[in-house]
Structure formats: structure tokens, C-alpha cells
Design a protein around this motif. Structure first.
Motif, short mmCIF file in Angstrom:
data_model
loop_
_atom_site.label_atom_id
_atom_site.label_comp_id
_atom_site.label_asym_id
_atom_site.label_seq_id
_atom_site.Cartn_x
_atom_site.Cartn_y
_atom_site.Cartn_z
N SER A 117 45.43 6.15 25.43
CA SER A 117 46.09 6.71 26.60
C SER A 117 45.46 7.72 27.41
CB SER A 117 47.53 7.18 26.27
OG SER A 117 48.34 6.32 25.43
N LEU A 118 44.66 8.70 26.58
CA LEU A 118 43.80 9.77 27.28
C LEU A 118 42.62 9.09 27.73
CD1 LEU A 118 43.86 12.64 27.03
CD2 LEU A 118 42.14 12.69 25.29
N SER A 119 42.14 7.83 27.17
CA SER A 119 40.95 7.27 27.93
C SER A 119 41.56 6.69 29.25
CB SER A 119 40.42 6.15 27.03
OG SER A 119 39.51 5.44 27.68
N VAL A 120 42.51 6.00 29.25
CA VAL A 120 43.07 5.34 30.44
C VAL A 120 43.22 6.37 31.56
CG1 VAL A 120 44.87 3.83 31.53
CG2 VAL A 120 43.85 3.46 29.25
N ALA A 121 44.25 7.38 31.12
CA ALA A 121 44.53 8.48 32.37
C ALA A 121 43.37 9.22 32.71
CB ALA A 121 45.63 9.59 31.53
N ASP A 122 42.31 9.36 31.96
CA ASP A 122 40.96 9.82 32.36
C ASP A 122 40.38 9.22 33.45
OD1 ASP A 122 38.44 11.58 32.16
OD2 ASP A 122 37.79 9.65 31.01
#
Ligand code: ACO
Length: 317
Positions: A117-122
Motif C-alpha cells: 500500500s505504501l509503495s502504491v500511495a508513494d
């Protein structure tokens, strides 16, 4: 342009289930659980508490820490494999409850759900498609645990963690690396869903523990070698290692590979067991709030879970 972590939050349900409580339920001992896993207790959501309820508490704490309000958020991403409903997804439920706008979706990657999720939101933030994102890892694992299976029920617990991500010209998330290998699907899985249902009984988590253990250690060692090489870092150069909190022995092996003493590893597994996607943001929140992680520190988060899925994020905090 980077995305930086502007605030963190976490929430654990009130009810605590200790190893001694489990001794009264199944054939196990506190000593066995502690020495094999490092876990002493886990938290269990109340009957009327769902993943969105835990998430909401963590999100409000993260917004407070960032000095922001829900109106400042234009993207919500939730990593979970135990959603309230099939749909709407947990991010939409949160969006409605807290009064947020913009895109809202969930990512299902088991214990790697938060790093995914963090990778996508980044990428959304760096591409200018979102200004501020709430990124959540939240689970009510207790609902898919067979509480008579001593090989799994001692390991898992419930919880939620969240971070606010915002655009920044200075450093923030430097690097993400995600991977998966579906050939291992049968080593760790929940045995029914919506379009594939079993004849009777509830959905249950099944795991071949020591096979998972071996692949987890091997995969995580390969991943941290790659993180160091890709970023021109030597062993020992990471300030803080914030791993998925599944098992103390797996964490120790990975820390050794990073050349880090255990004093630079954030460990919370003792207090909540394996909370799947929730464990990394909860551990991060612990170390930010107690002052260990300071602005400018180099922080590595990594996870491994069902699928198998795995991922790492390197952040200049
Ligand atoms: N209490 C007492 N004895 C137990 C228990 C228990 N709760 N569970 C298993 N045992 C027994 C077994 O029956 C076995 O007995 P036997 O030798 O008489 O057959 C003995 O303990 C040893 O069992 P192993 O499975 O070999 O124990 P191991 O040292 O591998 O530890 C564990 C088991 C803790 C599950 C370990 O394999 C592990 O941590 N695996 C990784 C699991 C994990 O981290 N999964 C999550 C990663 S992915 C994600 O986060 C979803």
C-alpha cells in the motif's frame, strides 16, 4: 519530488489474550510460544469491532500527529486481508466515516499489505495524483483463526496502524521493492472466500509453519541484500530496521544479514503477535512516539506473507 511520512498512528483492541490464557485453551506453554516466536500476548477485537473500526482509530491518531484533518486527505489506501465486507472496501468505509475525499481502495497482499500500500500511495503522491494520503495496515486476524489449532492460533492477533504521506521536496520514501511468488500459495492461506467456498465451516487460516519459516528467511535475506546493493549502502548503514512482526527468530536472521545489532531493530511482536498488514505501521508508530526514530534517520521496513508476497521500503524519515 518525494513522499514523506508526516504522521503515524496505531490502535490495539482492548482485550488482551496472553500465552497463559492460551495454556488454558490448548495444549501449549508460555515457554514454547516465547522461545519459538518471541510473542507474549496478542489483542483481540471485540465482536462488534471490525477492521474499519480499528483503522479509524489509527488514522485519527496519524492525522493528529501530522497536525492535519480528514479534509486534508485525498487518497486512502488500506492493506488488509480481513476486510469488513467484500465491498465497499475498507478505505471507502473509512472515507465515509471520517469525511475524506479522493480515491479509496484496499490492497490484499496478506502480511505485505502495508508495504504494498505504501509503495502504491508513494507513486500516486510523486506523480502529483494525490496531495496527502492515508496509508493503513489493519487486520482482525482473530476471525480467521482456528482457536483449536495450536500451530497457528498462538501466532496471530488484531490491530491497526496508519501513516500520513505527503509530497515533499526533501527526502522521504527513497526506494520500494515488491515481489511475489504464487507457487507457494499452499504453504499459507485462508481456505475459502467468496467465489471459492468450502462445503461447511468458517474461513480458516492454514499454514505449514516451518516451511514458511525457511522460505521467509531465505527470501528476506535476498531482499535486504538487494536493498543495500541498489542503494549503495554497506551493512550497518541503516539507522532503524522496522520489520514485519511475525517471529523474533526471522527478524533476528534478517537483522544479522543487515549487519545491525538488535538495539537498532524495532521489536513489538512480544506485545501483539503477528498482526499481518498492521504490524509494520504499528511498530513504526511505537518507535516514532518513543523518540527512537528521528527526522533524517534512514529507516528500512520489510514484510513477507501469504501468497507469498514480500516487499521493502527505504525511507529517509
Ligand atoms: N505449543 C506447543 N507445541 C507446539 C505448538 C504450540 N503452540 N505448535 C506446534 N507445537 C509442536 C509441534 O507439534 C511439534 O511437535 P513434534 O516435534 O512432537 O511433532 C513441535 O512443536 C515443533 O514444531 P515445529 O513446527 O517444527 O516448530 P518450529 O520450531 O518450526 O516453530 C513456528 C513453529 C513458530 C510456527 C515456526 O515454524 C514459524 O515461526 N514459522 C513461520 C511462521 C510465520 O512467521 N508465519 C508468518 C509469516 S507470513 C505472515 O506473517 C502471515
Amino acid at each position: 519530488m518525494y513522499s514523506r511520512i508526516a504522521g503515524t498512528g496505531a490502535y490495539l483492541p482492548e482485550k488482551v489474550l496472553t500465552n497463559f490464557d492460551l495454556e488454558k485453551m490448548i495444549d501449549t506453554t508460555d515457554e514454547w510460544i516465547r522461545t519459538r516466536t518471541g510473542i507474549e500476548r496478542r489483542h483481540i477485537a471485540a465482536k462488534d469491532e471490525a477492521t474499519s473500526d480499528l483503522s479509524e482509530q489509527a488514522c485519527r491518531a496519524a492525522l493528529d500527529a501530522a497536525g492535519l484533518t480528514p479534509a486534508d486527505i485525498d487518497l486512502v489506501v488500506v492493506g488488509t486481508c480481513t476486510p469488513d465486507l467484500v465491498f465497499p472496501n475498507v478505505a471507502c468505509l473509512l472515507q465515509e466515516r471520517m469525511g475524506m475525499s479522493g480515491a479509496a481502495f484496499s490492497i490484499e497482499a496478506a502480511c505485505s499489505g502495508f508495504v504494498y500500500s505504501l509503495s502504491v500511495a508513494d507513486k500516486f503522491v510523486r506523480a502529483g495524483q494525490a496531495t496527502r494520503a492515508l496509508v493503513v495496515g489493519a487486520e482482525v486476524m482473530s476471525r480467521i483463526i482456528d482457536w483449536t489449532d495450536r500451530e497457528t492460533c498462538v501466532l496471530f492477533g488484531d490491530g491497526a496502524g496508519a501513516v500520513v504521506l505527503e509530497a515533499s521536496d526533501d527526502a522521504g520514501i527513497l526506494y520500494t521493492d515488491l515481489g511475489a511468488d504464487g507457487r507457494y500459495r499452499n504453504l499459507l492461506y485462508a481456505d475459502s472466500g467468496v467465489s471459492r467456498v468450502k462445503e461447511e465451516g468458517e474461513t480458516t487460516l492454514l499454514m505449514k509453519g516451518n516451511e514458511v519459516f525457511k522460505v521467509a528467511v531465505r527470501t528476506l535475506e535476498g531482499m535486504v541484500d538487494r536493498v543495500l546493493a541498489d542503494n549503495g549502502l554497506e551493512q550497518g548503514e541503516i539507522d532503524w530496521f522496522v520489520p514485519h512482526q511475525a517471529n523474533l527468530r526471522i527478524i533476528r536472521a534478517t537483522a544479522r544479514r543487515l549487519g545491525l545489532p538488535m538495539e537498532r531493530v524495532v521489536l513489538t511482536v512480544r506485545d501483539h503477535g503477528n498482526t499481518s498488514a498492521a504490524s509494520i505501521p504499528m511498530a513504526l508508530d511505537t518507535a516514532v512516539r518513543d523518540g527512537r526514530i528521528q527526522p533524517g534517520d534512514l529507516v528500512l521496513m520489510e514484510a513477507f506473507g501469504g501468497g507469498f508476497t514480500w516487499g521493502a521500503t527505504l525511507v529517509r524519515y
